[in-house]
Motif scaffolding. Structure first.
Motif, PDB file in Angstrom:
ATOM      1  N   ILE A 164      34.809  -6.989   2.403  1.00  0.00           N
ATOM      2  CA  ILE A 164      34.081  -7.523   1.254  1.00  0.00           C
ATOM      3  C   ILE A 164      34.913  -8.633   0.635  1.00  0.00           C
ATOM      4  O   ILE A 164      36.103  -8.452   0.376  1.00  0.00           O
ATOM      5  CB  ILE A 164      33.802  -6.425   0.210  1.00  0.00           C
ATOM      6  N   THR A 165      34.288  -9.794   0.423  1.00  0.00           N
ATOM      7  CA  THR A 165      34.987 -10.911  -0.198  1.00  0.00           C
ATOM      8  C   THR A 165      34.494 -11.067  -1.630  1.00  0.00           C
ATOM      9  O   THR A 165      33.294 -10.994  -1.883  1.00  0.00           O
ATOM     10  CB  THR A 165      34.762 -12.220   0.569  1.00  0.00           C
ATOM     11  N   LYS A 210      24.883 -18.634  10.795  1.00  0.00           N
ATOM     12  CA  LYS A 210      25.986 -18.899   9.869  1.00  0.00           C
ATOM     13  C   LYS A 210      25.958 -17.851   8.749  1.00  0.00           C
ATOM     14  O   LYS A 210      24.899 -17.544   8.211  1.00  0.00           O
ATOM     15  CB  LYS A 210      25.846 -20.312   9.304  1.00  0.00           C
ATOM     16  N   CYS A 211      27.111 -17.313   8.411  1.00  0.00           N
ATOM     17  CA  CYS A 211      27.190 -16.201   7.463  1.00  0.00           C
ATOM     18  C   CYS A 211      26.778 -16.571   6.041  1.00  0.00           C
ATOM     19  O   CYS A 211      26.146 -15.797   5.361  1.00  0.00           O
ATOM     20  CB  CYS A 211      28.602 -15.616   7.449  1.00  0.00           C
ATOM     21  N   ARG A 212      27.176 -17.748   5.587  1.00  0.00           N
ATOM     22  CA  ARG A 212      26.795 -18.130   4.226  1.00  0.00           C
ATOM     23  C   ARG A 212      26.745 -19.635   4.091  1.00  0.00           C
ATOM     24  O   ARG A 212      27.339 -20.365   4.857  1.00  0.00           O
ATOM     25  CB  ARG A 212      27.752 -17.552   3.202  1.00  0.00           C
ATOM     26  N   GLU A 213      26.002 -20.056   3.087  1.00  0.00           N
ATOM     27  CA  GLU A 213      25.883 -21.484   2.798  1.00  0.00           C
ATOM     28  C   GLU A 213      27.157 -21.960   2.119  1.00  0.00           C
ATOM     29  O   GLU A 213      27.796 -21.231   1.366  1.00  0.00           O
ATOM     30  CB  GLU A 213      24.695 -21.746   1.878  1.00  0.00           C
ATOM     31  N   GLU A 214      27.532 -23.197   2.392  1.00  0.00           N
ATOM     32  CA  GLU A 214      28.706 -23.788   1.746  1.00  0.00           C
ATOM     33  C   GLU A 214      28.382 -24.099   0.289  1.00  0.00           C
ATOM     34  O   GLU A 214      27.281 -24.506  -0.031  1.00  0.00           O
ATOM     35  CB  GLU A 214      29.124 -25.064   2.470  1.00  0.00           C
ATOM     36  N   GLY A 215      29.399 -23.924  -0.579  1.00  0.00           N
ATOM     37  CA  GLY A 215      29.243 -24.310  -1.980  1.00  0.00           C
ATOM     38  C   GLY A 215      28.818 -23.249  -2.823  1.00  0.00           C
ATOM     39  O   GLY A 215      28.510 -22.461  -3.356  1.00  0.00           O
ATOM     40  N   LEU A 272      29.237 -12.293  -3.911  1.00  0.00           N
ATOM     41  CA  LEU A 272      29.792 -11.116  -3.251  1.00  0.00           C
ATOM     42  C   LEU A 272      29.207 -11.038  -1.847  1.00  0.00           C
ATOM     43  O   LEU A 272      28.005 -10.999  -1.668  1.00  0.00           O
ATOM     44  CB  LEU A 272      29.440  -9.857  -4.043  1.00  0.00           C
ATOM     45  N   ASP A 273      30.056 -11.071  -0.836  1.00  0.00           N
ATOM     46  CA  ASP A 273      29.613 -11.040   0.552  1.00  0.00           C
ATOM     47  C   ASP A 273      30.316  -9.931   1.309  1.00  0.00           C
ATOM     48  O   ASP A 273      31.418  -9.532   0.960  1.00  0.00           O
ATOM     49  CB  ASP A 273      29.934 -12.368   1.251  1.00  0.00           C
TER      50      ASP A 273
END
Length: 69
Positions: free
Chosen positions: A24-25, A64-69, A30-31
């Motif tokens: 968990i990051t 892709k795991c998550r969007e940038e920004g 929260l991802d």
């Protein structure tokens, strides 16, 4: 993660009393990501410690795991 792969894989693994370990990051969002296990090769005082690896793309579907920004 944007995909549902972790949920799908965990449902299949449940029959074997198993589930994926997650990292968990705590960032702006929260991802959770599947944990890629690493281990320290040389142990002892003064040796570099093992690092964690967090994927940027789903290891199951390639999204892709998550969007940038």
């Amino acid at each position: 993660m944007k995909c549902e792969c972790i949920k799908a894989v965990n449902e299949k693994l449940a029959a074997r009393n198993t589930r994926l370990a997650l990292t968990i990051t705590l960032t702006q969002q929260l991802d959770d990501f599947p944990t890629i296990a690493t281990e320290q090769i040389d142990k002892g005082r003064g040796k570099l410690k093992a690092v964690s690896m967090i994927p940027t793309f789903c290891p199951f579907c390639g999204v892709k795991c998550r969007e940038e920004g």
